[in-house]
Design a protein around this motif. Sequence first.
Motif, mmCIF file in Angstrom:
data_model
loop_
_atom_site.group_PDB
_atom_site.id
_atom_site.type_symbol
_atom_site.label_atom_id
_atom_site.label_comp_id
_atom_site.label_asym_id
_atom_site.label_seq_id
_atom_site.Cartn_x
_atom_site.Cartn_y
_atom_site.Cartn_z
ATOM 1 N N UNK A 58 0.879 -1.173 0.000
ATOM 2 C CA UNK A 58 0.000 0.000 0.000
ATOM 3 C C UNK A 58 0.914 1.220 0.000
ATOM 4 N N UNK A 59 0.772 2.053 -1.017
ATOM 5 C CA UNK A 59 1.706 3.184 -1.219
ATOM 6 C C UNK A 59 0.902 4.452 -1.450
ATOM 7 N N UNK A 60 1.268 5.518 -0.730
ATOM 8 C CA UNK A 60 0.572 6.789 -0.860
ATOM 9 C C UNK A 60 1.588 7.932 -0.827
ATOM 10 N N UNK A 61 1.450 8.880 -1.748
ATOM 11 C CA UNK A 61 2.237 10.106 -1.690
ATOM 12 C C UNK A 61 1.286 11.297 -1.613
ATOM 13 N N UNK A 62 1.673 12.281 -0.776
ATOM 14 C CA UNK A 62 0.924 13.542 -0.710
ATOM 15 C C UNK A 62 1.959 14.660 -0.690
ATOM 16 N N UNK A 63 2.321 15.122 -1.878
ATOM 17 C CA UNK A 63 3.419 16.070 -1.981
ATOM 18 C C UNK A 63 4.738 15.327 -2.080
ATOM 19 N N UNK A 64 5.827 16.072 -2.160
ATOM 20 C CA UNK A 64 7.149 15.468 -2.363
ATOM 21 C C UNK A 64 7.756 14.913 -1.087
ATOM 22 N N UNK A 65 7.239 15.301 0.078
ATOM 23 C CA UNK A 65 7.880 14.923 1.335
ATOM 24 C C UNK A 65 6.979 14.143 2.281
ATOM 25 N N UNK A 205 -5.872 12.318 -3.061
ATOM 26 C CA UNK A 205 -6.491 13.530 -2.497
ATOM 27 C C UNK A 205 -7.323 13.241 -1.248
ATOM 28 N N UNK A 206 -7.994 12.080 -1.211
ATOM 29 C CA UNK A 206 -8.874 11.776 -0.090
ATOM 30 C C UNK A 206 -8.186 10.977 1.021
#
Length: 214
Positions: A58-65, A205-206
Amino acid sequence: MKRIILAIALVCVSSFALTLEDVKRGLKANLINPDSLEYRVHTVVTVPTFGSQATDYHYVTKGKNKVYFEMRSSLVNQRMIQSGKKMKTIDLVTQKERITPYNGEIEKFASVQNGSDALSSGNWKEPVRVEGSLYKIEGDSSIVYYDSAKKQVQKMEQAVGENSSVMTFEYDNVTKQICAMHISVMVGTQETKVDMTFSVYRSSAKFPDRYFEF
């Protein structure tokens, strides 16, 4: 008169010819920003003499950091969360936690080749039509097969010396996003297979921001 007709025909054909830039624009149409991405994937790796190993990611990115990453298998059950320059690692069996400086550890586990970014690097020739809406695009060491009607990469082949790999892609009919990927890697006469099935591939986004709080 025949020469005039032939000239007009050639102009018409060239004006409708698919270009490399057309392909790149087509691929961008369904591309999710890698800094705003969430996916869940079930991966089965089959290695000669060793058998198969299944892992869920399970992989999630929200922005670069900000990155949230889980991997669960019979060997490893671990969650890694990057927030800025720090990373929290959680053993999902013992629930033990530790916080360390972040040095790019997650990228080593979570990198996934997606058909939509197949032409993002390297040098590529102009597309050559194979049949129907299927085109072949040759690169420095790879060949990509692109469906111009669906605006999707169907297959990618690569050869380095005596070693080679073939990647085939499947897409969801509704979201147009990748839903499965199959990889065959030949090292000499030994074949390793990787089968990946995506249950989620969408914008993050959510996804709740609270998961990135230490």
